[in-house]
Design a protein around this motif. Structure first.
Motif, PDB file in Angstrom:
ATOM      1  N   ALA A   1       5.843 -57.269 -48.704  1.00  0.00           N
ATOM      2  CA  ALA A   1       7.117 -56.653 -48.303  1.00  0.00           C
ATOM      3  C   ALA A   1       7.276 -56.689 -46.788  1.00  0.00           C
ATOM      4  O   ALA A   1       8.365 -56.975 -46.267  1.00  0.00           O
ATOM      5  N   LEU A   2       6.197 -56.429 -46.069  1.00  0.00           N
ATOM      6  CA  LEU A   2       6.233 -56.488 -44.603  1.00  0.00           C
ATOM      7  C   LEU A   2       6.530 -57.909 -44.120  1.00  0.00           C
ATOM      8  O   LEU A   2       7.320 -58.112 -43.187  1.00  0.00           O
ATOM      9  N   LEU A   3       5.897 -58.909 -44.746  1.00  0.00           N
ATOM     10  CA  LEU A   3       6.154 -60.308 -44.380  1.00  0.00           C
ATOM     11  C   LEU A   3       7.604 -60.698 -44.639  1.00  0.00           C
ATOM     12  O   LEU A   3       8.235 -61.363 -43.806  1.00  0.00           O
ATOM     13  N   VAL A   4       8.154 -60.287 -45.780  1.00  0.00           N
ATOM     14  CA  VAL A   4       9.547 -60.617 -46.101  1.00  0.00           C
ATOM     15  C   VAL A   4      10.488 -59.937 -45.112  1.00  0.00           C
ATOM     16  O   VAL A   4      11.450 -60.533 -44.630  1.00  0.00           O
ATOM     17  N   PHE A   5      10.213 -58.668 -44.787  1.00  0.00           N
ATOM     18  CA  PHE A   5      11.036 -57.953 -43.817  1.00  0.00           C
ATOM     19  C   PHE A   5      10.986 -58.641 -42.453  1.00  0.00           C
ATOM     20  O   PHE A   5      12.015 -58.845 -41.809  1.00  0.00           O
ATOM     21  N   ALA A   6       9.782 -59.012 -42.002  1.00  0.00           N
ATOM     22  CA  ALA A   6       9.630 -59.710 -40.722  1.00  0.00           C
ATOM     23  C   ALA A   6      10.337 -61.065 -40.764  1.00  0.00           C
ATOM     24  O   ALA A   6      10.964 -61.481 -39.774  1.00  0.00           O
ATOM     25  N   TYR A   7      10.263 -61.734 -41.914  1.00  0.00           N
ATOM     26  CA  TYR A   7      10.938 -63.024 -42.082  1.00  0.00           C
ATOM     27  C   TYR A   7      12.449 -62.880 -41.899  1.00  0.00           C
ATOM     28  O   TYR A   7      13.080 -63.672 -41.205  1.00  0.00           O
ATOM     29  N   VAL A   8      13.034 -61.861 -42.519  1.00  0.00           N
ATOM     30  CA  VAL A   8      14.478 -61.646 -42.421  1.00  0.00           C
ATOM     31  C   VAL A   8      14.875 -61.361 -40.970  1.00  0.00           C
ATOM     32  O   VAL A   8      15.838 -61.942 -40.447  1.00  0.00           O
ATOM     33  N   ILE A   9      14.140 -60.507 -40.306  1.00  0.00           N
ATOM     34  CA  ILE A   9      14.451 -60.152 -38.913  1.00  0.00           C
ATOM     35  C   ILE A   9      14.307 -61.363 -38.001  1.00  0.00           C
ATOM     36  O   ILE A   9      15.211 -61.682 -37.223  1.00  0.00           O
TER      37      ILE A   9
ATOM     38  N   LEU B   1      16.285 -65.982 -34.812  1.00  0.00           N
ATOM     39  CA  LEU B   1      16.212 -67.428 -34.609  1.00  0.00           C
ATOM     40  C   LEU B   1      17.591 -68.071 -34.729  1.00  0.00           C
ATOM     41  O   LEU B   1      17.982 -68.882 -33.893  1.00  0.00           O
ATOM     42  N   LYS B   2      18.348 -67.677 -35.754  1.00  0.00           N
ATOM     43  CA  LYS B   2      19.685 -68.242 -35.960  1.00  0.00           C
ATOM     44  C   LYS B   2      20.620 -67.894 -34.801  1.00  0.00           C
ATOM     45  O   LYS B   2      21.337 -68.750 -34.303  1.00  0.00           O
ATOM     46  N   SER B   3      20.596 -66.645 -34.359  1.00  0.00           N
ATOM     47  CA  SER B   3      21.479 -66.266 -33.249  1.00  0.00           C
ATOM     48  C   SER B   3      21.059 -66.948 -31.952  1.00  0.00           C
ATOM     49  O   SER B   3      21.911 -67.340 -31.149  1.00  0.00           O
ATOM     50  N   SER B   4      19.762 -67.124 -31.748  1.00  0.00           N
ATOM     51  CA  SER B   4      19.281 -67.815 -30.543  1.00  0.00           C
ATOM     52  C   SER B   4      19.716 -69.271 -30.536  1.00  0.00           C
ATOM     53  O   SER B   4      20.160 -69.790 -29.506  1.00  0.00           O
ATOM     54  N   VAL B   5      19.588 -69.946 -31.682  1.00  0.00           N
ATOM     55  CA  VAL B   5      20.011 -71.345 -31.775  1.00  0.00           C
ATOM     56  C   VAL B   5      21.521 -71.453 -31.586  1.00  0.00           C
ATOM     57  O   VAL B   5      22.005 -72.359 -30.898  1.00  0.00           O
ATOM     58  N   THR B   6      22.282 -70.520 -32.140  1.00  0.00           N
ATOM     59  CA  THR B   6      23.733 -70.534 -31.981  1.00  0.00           C
ATOM     60  C   THR B   6      24.120 -70.353 -30.517  1.00  0.00           C
ATOM     61  O   THR B   6      24.977 -71.073 -30.001  1.00  0.00           O
ATOM     62  N   LEU B   7      23.487 -69.410 -29.827  1.00  0.00           N
ATOM     63  CA  LEU B   7      23.783 -69.199 -28.404  1.00  0.00           C
ATOM     64  C   LEU B   7      23.410 -70.412 -27.567  1.00  0.00           C
ATOM     65  O   LEU B   7      24.167 -70.816 -26.681  1.00  0.00           O
ATOM     66  N   LEU B   8      22.249 -70.997 -27.857  1.00  0.00           N
ATOM     67  CA  LEU B   8      21.833 -72.185 -27.117  1.00  0.00           C
ATOM     68  C   LEU B   8      22.782 -73.347 -27.377  1.00  0.00           C
ATOM     69  O   LEU B   8      23.148 -74.081 -26.461  1.00  0.00           O
ATOM     70  N   GLY B   9      23.206 -73.509 -28.634  1.00  0.00           N
ATOM     71  CA  GLY B   9      24.147 -74.573 -28.971  1.00  0.00           C
ATOM     72  C   GLY B   9      25.480 -74.395 -28.288  1.00  0.00           C
ATOM     73  O   GLY B   9      26.081 -75.357 -27.807  1.00  0.00           O
ATOM     74  N   GLN B  10      25.972 -73.171 -28.223  1.00  0.00           N
ATOM     75  CA  GLN B  10      27.233 -72.921 -27.534  1.00  0.00           C
ATOM     76  C   GLN B  10      27.095 -73.151 -26.037  1.00  0.00           C
ATOM     77  O   GLN B  10      28.013 -73.653 -25.393  1.00  0.00           O
TER      78      GLN B  10
END
Length: 188
Positions: free
Chosen positions: A9-17, A22-31
């Protein structure tokens, strides 16, 4: 058993966070690099796929699956994938180069560049950086699709403006439009 469920459960929670970060960082870098939305989505999915593989590996370790069993499984998968994709090696290298270009390429869409190539002059404006190619429009109007894996192997010169790039170009715009010179020669 409760400890294993808690760790998973801890791994899944960390994965989601971490995947959201990661997605927001890639989006900001792409923009910031003026990448198009399709490219940003592609890079996000590729990184998410790798991150998901790491999550699965960690869950297997928490469940007590031995290193030997994991090694056999992953070596079998990699052998099959390697044989299946061997003929498509250039495609894989271009995809890998695409990820490297996204994070480390110092040029953006709209920049005037010259790819130093002894066989041909590739000088113009970057129109798009796609999954497999960097698309450059020359002064003559021709469009060059240059493979990502090759552009990482060549020296690339960036110009501050169109005028500076034009000064370095072997292509010189004709003084008289092409159709006009034919009309002048036939009227004489």
């Amino acid at each position: 058993m409760m400890v294993q469920i808690g760790l998973i459960a801890l791994l899944v929670f960390a994965y989601v966070i971490v995947s959201r970060i990661l997605k927001s960082s890639v989006t900001l870098l792409g923009q910031k690099k003026f990448a198009n939305e399709v490219r940003i989505t592609y890079v996000s999915k590729m990184l998410n796929l790798g991150f998901t593989a790491i999550l699965i590996l960690l869950i297997c370790l928490v469940l007590g699956i031995g290193y030997g069993q994991l090694a056999i499984f992953f070596s079998s998968v990699f052998a099959v994938v390697g044989v299946a994709l061997f003929a498509q090696w250039s495609i894989l290298s271009n995809i890998t180069a695409s990820l490297i270009i996204f994070f480390g390429f110092p040029y953006r869409v709209g920049d005037w560049v010259k790819v130093v190539d002894k066989d041909d002059e590739i000088l113009g404006q970057i129109m798009e950086i796609s999954t497999f190619h960097v698309i450059i429009q020359r002064f003559s109007g021709d469009v060059v699709t240059y493979p990502n894996s090759l552009i990482l192997q060549k020296a690339v010169v960036r110009f501050e403006s169109r005028e500076r790039a034009q000064a370095m170009s072997q292509y010189k715009e004709p003084a008289v439009p092409i159709g006009e010179s034919e009309k002048q020669s036939t009227s004489v």
